[in-house]
Design a protein around this motif. Structure first.
Motif, PDB file in Angstrom:
ATOM      1  N   SER A 140       0.880  -1.432   0.247  1.00 20.40           N
ATOM      2  CA  SER A 140      -0.203  -0.007  -0.070  1.00 20.40           C
ATOM      3  C   SER A 140       0.696   1.200  -0.128  1.00 20.40           C
ATOM      4  O   SER A 140       0.576   2.266  -0.361  1.00 20.40           O
ATOM      5  CB  SER A 140      -1.422   0.108   1.047  1.00 20.40           C
ATOM      6  N   ILE A 158      -3.468   6.775  -9.718  1.00 19.29           N
ATOM      7  CA  ILE A 158      -3.314   4.576 -10.163  1.00 19.29           C
ATOM      8  C   ILE A 158      -5.045   4.555 -10.040  1.00 19.29           C
ATOM      9  O   ILE A 158      -5.733   5.070  -8.923  1.00 19.29           O
ATOM     10  CB  ILE A 158      -3.079   3.841  -9.355  1.00 19.29           C
ATOM     11  N   ARG A 159      -5.654   4.337 -11.230  1.00 19.15           N
ATOM     12  CA  ARG A 159      -7.508   4.020 -10.476  1.00 19.15           C
ATOM     13  C   ARG A 159      -7.312   2.902 -10.094  1.00 19.15           C
ATOM     14  O   ARG A 159      -7.020   1.357 -10.305  1.00 19.15           O
ATOM     15  CB  ARG A 159      -7.968   3.892 -12.134  1.00 19.15           C
ATOM     16  N   SER A 160      -7.961   2.794  -9.141  1.00 16.29           N
ATOM     17  CA  SER A 160      -8.637   1.478  -8.386  1.00 16.29           C
ATOM     18  C   SER A 160      -9.654   0.441  -9.084  1.00 16.29           C
ATOM     19  O   SER A 160     -10.032   1.715 -10.508  1.00 16.29           O
ATOM     20  CB  SER A 160      -8.858   2.085  -7.142  1.00 16.29           C
ATOM     21  N   ARG A 161      -9.337  -0.306  -8.767  1.00 15.98           N
ATOM     22  CA  ARG A 161      -9.682  -1.942  -9.565  1.00 15.98           C
ATOM     23  C   ARG A 161     -11.756  -1.475  -9.726  1.00 15.98           C
ATOM     24  O   ARG A 161     -11.764  -1.605 -10.516  1.00 15.98           O
ATOM     25  CB  ARG A 161      -9.550  -3.046  -9.297  1.00 15.98           C
ATOM     26  N   TYR A 217      -3.865  -6.953 -13.935  1.00 17.76           N
ATOM     27  CA  TYR A 217      -4.185  -6.053 -12.645  1.00 17.76           C
ATOM     28  C   TYR A 217      -2.756  -6.531 -12.101  1.00 17.76           C
ATOM     29  O   TYR A 217      -2.608  -8.099 -11.837  1.00 17.76           O
ATOM     30  CB  TYR A 217      -5.116  -7.056 -11.951  1.00 17.76           C
ATOM     31  N   GLN A 268      -2.075  -7.050  -7.609  1.00 17.97           N
ATOM     32  CA  GLN A 268      -3.168  -6.391  -6.324  1.00 17.97           C
ATOM     33  C   GLN A 268      -3.984  -5.590  -6.587  1.00 17.97           C
ATOM     34  O   GLN A 268      -4.698  -5.006  -5.590  1.00 17.97           O
ATOM     35  CB  GLN A 268      -2.456  -5.671  -5.257  1.00 17.97           C
ATOM     36  N   ARG A 303      -5.335  -3.987  -9.220  1.00 18.52           N
ATOM     37  CA  ARG A 303      -5.438  -2.635  -9.013  1.00 18.52           C
ATOM     38  C   ARG A 303      -5.583  -3.260 -10.648  1.00 18.52           C
ATOM     39  O   ARG A 303      -4.555  -3.693 -10.975  1.00 18.52           O
ATOM     40  CB  ARG A 303      -4.017  -1.592  -9.319  1.00 18.52           C
ATOM     41  N   ARG A 304      -5.718  -2.155 -12.044  1.00 16.90           N
ATOM     42  CA  ARG A 304      -5.916  -1.902 -13.369  1.00 16.90           C
ATOM     43  C   ARG A 304      -4.691  -1.295 -13.833  1.00 16.90           C
ATOM     44  O   ARG A 304      -4.200  -0.492 -12.948  1.00 16.90           O
ATOM     45  CB  ARG A 304      -7.027  -1.897 -14.055  1.00 16.90           C
ATOM     46  N   ILE A 305      -3.650  -2.322 -13.961  1.00 19.35           N
ATOM     47  CA  ILE A 305      -1.745  -1.296 -14.700  1.00 19.35           C
ATOM     48  C   ILE A 305      -2.085  -1.858 -16.702  1.00 19.35           C
ATOM     49  O   ILE A 305      -0.915  -1.325 -17.208  1.00 19.35           O
ATOM     50  CB  ILE A 305      -1.280  -2.038 -13.598  1.00 19.35           C
TER      51      ILE A 305
END
Lengths: 701, 292
Positions: free
Chosen positions: B14, B21-24, B102, B104, B106-108
């Protein structure tokens, strides 16, 4: 419609001229792997030999045969044997430096040998130059225009076929990809490389003879200008495709004539825009075409059997030499400062001032090229931005010139950042050419405006004044400039030893690798370009204040070329290299300016010659001398005796610049203990041994 | 017990800031994704339905793959199966035609390569990408610097850019770990292929990553070095909970270290599961070994 045709048609022969030169560039690039900026100079040599032959009363066809058939190929052969044989599969910067050197050295050699007089009315080879053969849409078409168009189309067609369909063309392309692999396939890369240069030089000769009559006088500058325009045409074909190069050249020619026709006559725009058009096109092409975004240069798959390049730092040196050289340096600096303020005559103080200011500008090249391997051919342009900003602010707004200089630094840095945003994707030759395009656009379009550089008449820049302290005299100004140099040098040194330097080193080593560990390569590039722009801008502002008057001519693209070459020769990787380059450049210019006028080209000649040595010693003169002295000192102090090889492998075999790989490898394996030893793992010379057997690498014994 | 590599305090996931970063959850919305039933705990690294075509060639077709923390996943398949392309798509070197990635949860997949790296994905390359002109020691120091983001222009100008004692110590420890002490100060272009691979491995480990993606790490290594690499991977998984995705042709090494195997052939996943079972499947034997 008629008016349109009247503007457009004259563009066709002009476009063919661009295309002919561009075809030569593309040929050299594809067949010899070198982006040959000296192509125009080669063409000039051929044109001059024809001129001299005709002036001596020889029949024109004999002269043509001599210049195209003998002089040009011979020149190509010599260039290959002396210089470019050593740069096969080398990095773009390594080939660019000698090419720029040749661009300077060839014309100045002509001047020194045959005198620098003007040569009027170059002879025309084919159709009579000024005779009008027919007219189209009310436009007369004369012999020169007709013959250039026909011959260009024919030559491009022949070259295209030769590269594509002949065995020789295939072999040339193979040698450019990897000379060693080609040799393993039975291609004699040395012969093929020489053929490529002979062929390309022959084309340069033909172009020179054909194009010379387009101008009233025979001058190397015409050819250089043509060449830079031809680069834009070549960019249409991504430096590879000949047909697209031809189309690009013709389009450029037509567009140039149309713009000249439709723009209001007499304005700065109509004077600058047509000639700068190719560079605007070049910039746009480089940024827009996806081909140029591929940052990876062709990597020779056989690179691993090459000796690792000499490391650019001195690996170690005897303590005596280290302490001795530091002490000597400090003593010299003190002696220098004292003499400066006491007995050195005014004109020499002025020369030293120039040297110091050049050093500041050159430090920007160390930051860009030495630390991040970016080639910028626009550092003089950034210096110009700094100088003009400082001057205009001081003249029109009453700012102190020191404030102006800081503002100039900021403006130059901002321009650098803006330029870097689109060009950060480019590398190597494409980046060099993009910066060249930028330099030309600035010097042809922006600097002529009265709010900028005011063209050839220039603007004044006052000497600074801080409160009661005046820096009017050259000597006091020198002190100020030295302080500025010190500050910039310390900044560059800090960056180099710090995080920025390490990250730039990583990017230089492998862009993909650097991204993979989290380095924002694009951001780093933009930052470096901006920093280097700022440093050059500061240097430029100080240059203006020292000279007290500067014009657009002080900051043309050719100045940038000279700057890059000077720093490359002396040492692009070190701070001391930049300073020694700056001082020696200023002193050399001063010495040569005292010689008779016949030798006015001597500086260019010397620089050009020195650039040719760059191929052998890319570490630069400074590092070479240091290494040489260190080597001798080692011998004298007898410290090298018994020291192990760099990688700890036993001596003998083929020598990789100090370290040793592949120990006296013979296949029976009975004589060399470590070959028949317990294990034969990687890193123990197995590859090098293979190379030694297959032949492409010379044994050291 | 000595730490596996001197990473100092392990950064919690974290803590890793990665810009915006847009969260998933905020980007979730595609029907396909909603439909996927997923465990409450998302896997560490996950690629969903990645497709990539090069002209007429379908390099990857709907490939999905996941790696959990502390797990070593072997990715095998014949040459040209699309393994390296999958790597490049997951890391952003190549942009996939479709598919999601993804880390963790999160979309990357819309991030540039360097941002993904800063979030905790480290990799090595099949074709070497070492920093020519630098020594192994310098490689490790710069990697550590970048991953910690402890340096920068202003620190440099303050004269605080030189390697610190902890950094030097960490680099030395890594040299020790990957067995490069003898060549620590030789520039990499003078090293053999095997040593250069170890430099890449060490550089990746220096980032103290969450996920390690290794592309044929054992090619060019001798037997002793292979064993060492295998041991390092196992310890990374066990001691530091690193997820490893391993592309490898040496099936011996894969079966030694991997706990799960994914087999790729012609851009498709043809088998997935425990190492022994997967290798026993006829389809796998046919595709990979040529013997049914």
């Amino acid at each position: 419609m008629t008016q349109f045709l009247q503007y457009a048609l004259p563009g066709v022969p002009l476009g063919c001229v661009y295309a002919l030169m561009a075809a030569g560039l593309v040929l050299t690039y594809r067949a010899a792997g070198v982006f040959n900026l000296a192509f125009g100079a080669q063409a000039y040599i051929s044109a001059v030999s024809l001129y001299i032959a005709v002036a001596n009363g020889w029949p024109i066809w004999v002269g043509a045969l001599l210049s195209i058939g003998v002089v040009s190929p011979a020149l190509g052969f010599v260039l290959d044997r002396v210089i470019f044989r050593h740069t096969r599969n080398a990095s773009p910067f390594v080939t660019l430096v000698p090419a720029i050197g040749l661009l300077v050295v060839l014309p100045s050699a002509v001047d020194i040998i045959f005198g620098a007089g003007t040569r009027i009315n170059p002879p025309s080879l084919f159709l009579s130059a000024r005779t009008v053969y027919f007219s189209v849409a009310g436009l007369a078409v004369n012999g020169t225009e007709l013959s250039t168009t026909i011959i260009t189309v024919a030559i491009v067609a022949i070259l295209w076929g030769a590269l594509k369909f002949t065995k020789l063309g295939l072999a040339m392309r193979a040698v450019v990809e990897s000379a060693r692999l080609a040799e393993l396939q039975g291609v004699r890369s040395g012969v093929i490389g020489a053929m490529a240069w002979i062929l390309s030089s022959l084309l340069a000769g033909l172009a020179g003879v054909l194009l010379a009559p387009l101008y009233a006088t025979l001058s190397s500058l015409n050819f250089t200008d043509l060449l830079v325009a031809a680069i834009a045409a070549a960019a249409f074909g991504a430096f590879v495709s000949l047909p697209f190069t031809l189309i690009g050249g013709v389009l450029l020619g037509i567009a140039g004539e149309m713009i000249a026709g439709y723009l209001p006559p007499g304005s700065v725009w109509s004077a600058g825009l047509p000639s700068a058009l190719p560079f605007i096109v070049l910039l746009v092409m480089l940024v827009v075409r996806p081909t140029f975004r591929v940052r990876r240069e062709v990597v020779d798959p056989m690179q691993s059997c090459e000796a690792p390049p000499r490391s650019l730092e001195i690996p170690r040196r005897a303590r005596v030499v280290f302490v001795g050289s530091r002490a000597l340096g400090a003593a010299l600096a003190v002696a220098f400062a004292v003499s400066l303020l006491t007995w050195i005559p005014h004109n020499w103080a002025f020369t030293l001032g120039q040297g110091i200011v050049y050093s500041i500008i050159f430090l920007s090249i160390v930051l860009l090229t030495g630390m991040s391997n970016e080639i910028s051919l626009a550092q003089a342009t950034f210096a110009g931005i700094g100088a003009f900003t400082a001057g205009q602010l001081a003249n029109h707004f009453g700012f102190s010139v020191l404030v102006g200089a800081l503002a100039g630094t900021a403006v130059a840095a901002a321009v650098g950042a803006v330029i870097a945003i689109p060009t950060a994707r480019l590398s190597g030759i494409a980046l060099a050419l993009a910066t060249l395009g930028f330099a030309l656009v600035m010097s042809d379009i922006v600097f002529p405006f009265s709010w900028a550089g005011n063209g050839g008449s220039g603007i004044t820049v006052p000497r600074p004044q801080i409160g009661p302290i005046s820096f009017q005299s050259t000597r006091t100004f020198l002190v100020l400039a030295s302080v500025a140099l010190l500050v910039v040098a310390v900044i560059v040194a800090l960056l180099r030893s710090g995080t920025v330097g390490r990250e730039l080193g990583a990017i230089r080593g492998s862009e993909v690798g650097a991204e993979s560990i989290g380095i924002n390569t694009r951001g780093m590039r933009i930052m470096t370009t901006a920093l280097a722009g700022g440093i050059a801008g500061l240097g430029g502002a100080l240059y203006g204040s020292l000279e007290q008057s500067v014009s657009a001519n002080d900051f043309g693209y050719e100045v940038s070329l000279v700057f890059v070459v000077v720093v490359a020769i002396v040492g692009v990787r070190t701070i001391s290299g930049a300073i020694e380059a700056g001082l020696s450049f200023a002193v050399l210019s001063q010495v040569i300016s005292t010689l008779p006028s016949r030798f006015s080209s001597l500086l260019a000649f010397i620089l050009g010659l020195a650039a040719l040595t760059y191929v052998r010693h890319p570490e630069g003169v400074v590092d070479f001398t240091k290494r040489w002295i260190a080597g001798w000192a080692e011998k004298l102090t007898d410290r090298s005796r018994g020291s192990p090889g760099l990688s700890g492998i036993s001596p003998g075999g083929s020598v990789h610049g100090g370290s040793v790989a592949g120990d006296r490898g013979d296949l029976s394996g009975d004589s060399a203990g470590d070959l028949s030893g317990d294990r034969f793992g990687p890193g123990e010379g197995s590859w090098t041994l293979f190379g030694g057997i297959a032949g492409p690498k010379e044994g050291g014994d | 017990m000595r730490a596996l590599y001197a990473g100092g305090v392990r950064k919690g996931a974290s803590v890793r800031a990665g810009g915006s970063i847009r969260s998933r959850t905020s980007v979730a919305g595609s029907a396909a994704e909603e439909g996927t039933s997923r465990a409450a705990e998302p896997s560490l690294l996950e690629a969903q339905r990645i497709s990539k075509r090069f002209g007429g060639l379908s390099a990857l077709a709907d490939v999905s793959l996941s790696v959990n923390a502390g797990e070593i996943v072997g990715l095998v398949g014949p040459n040209g199966a699309g393994k390296t392309t999958l790597f490049n798509c997951m890391l952003g070197v190549v942009r996939p035609d479709s598919g999601l990635v993804y880390l963790q949860g999160r979309r990357i997949d819309s991030m540039p390569v360097w941002k993904r790296s800063r979030l905790g994905i480290a990799r090595t390359f099949q074709r070497l990408e070492v920093f020519t002109g630098m020594t192994p020691r310098e490689h490790f120091i710069v990697a550590m610097r970048v991953s910690r983001r402890q340096g920068g222009l202003f620190k440099d100008l303050m004269g605080r850019g030189l390697p610190t004692a902890p950094e030097q110590a960490a680099a030395q420890e890594m040299l020790d770990l990957v067995g490069l002490v003898e060549v620590a100060d030789v520039t990499v272009e003078a090293l053999s292929l095997g040593h250069a691979r170890l430099v890449e491995l060490g550089r990746a480990l220096m980032l103290d990553p969450l996920v390690l993606m290794l592309d044929e790490p054992s090619s060019g290594l001798d037997g002793r070095e292979r064993e060492m690499v295998g041991a390092i991977l196992k310890r990374s998984g066990a001691e530091r909970n690193v997820g490893v995705l391993l592309v490898e042709h040496d099936l011996q090494m894969v079966s030694d270290v991997a706990s799960r195997l994914v087999v790729l052939d012609s851009g498709r996943v043809i088998a997935e599961g425990g190492v022994a079972e997967v290798l026993a499947l006829p389809a796998v034997r046919k595709a990979y070994l040529g013997t049914p």
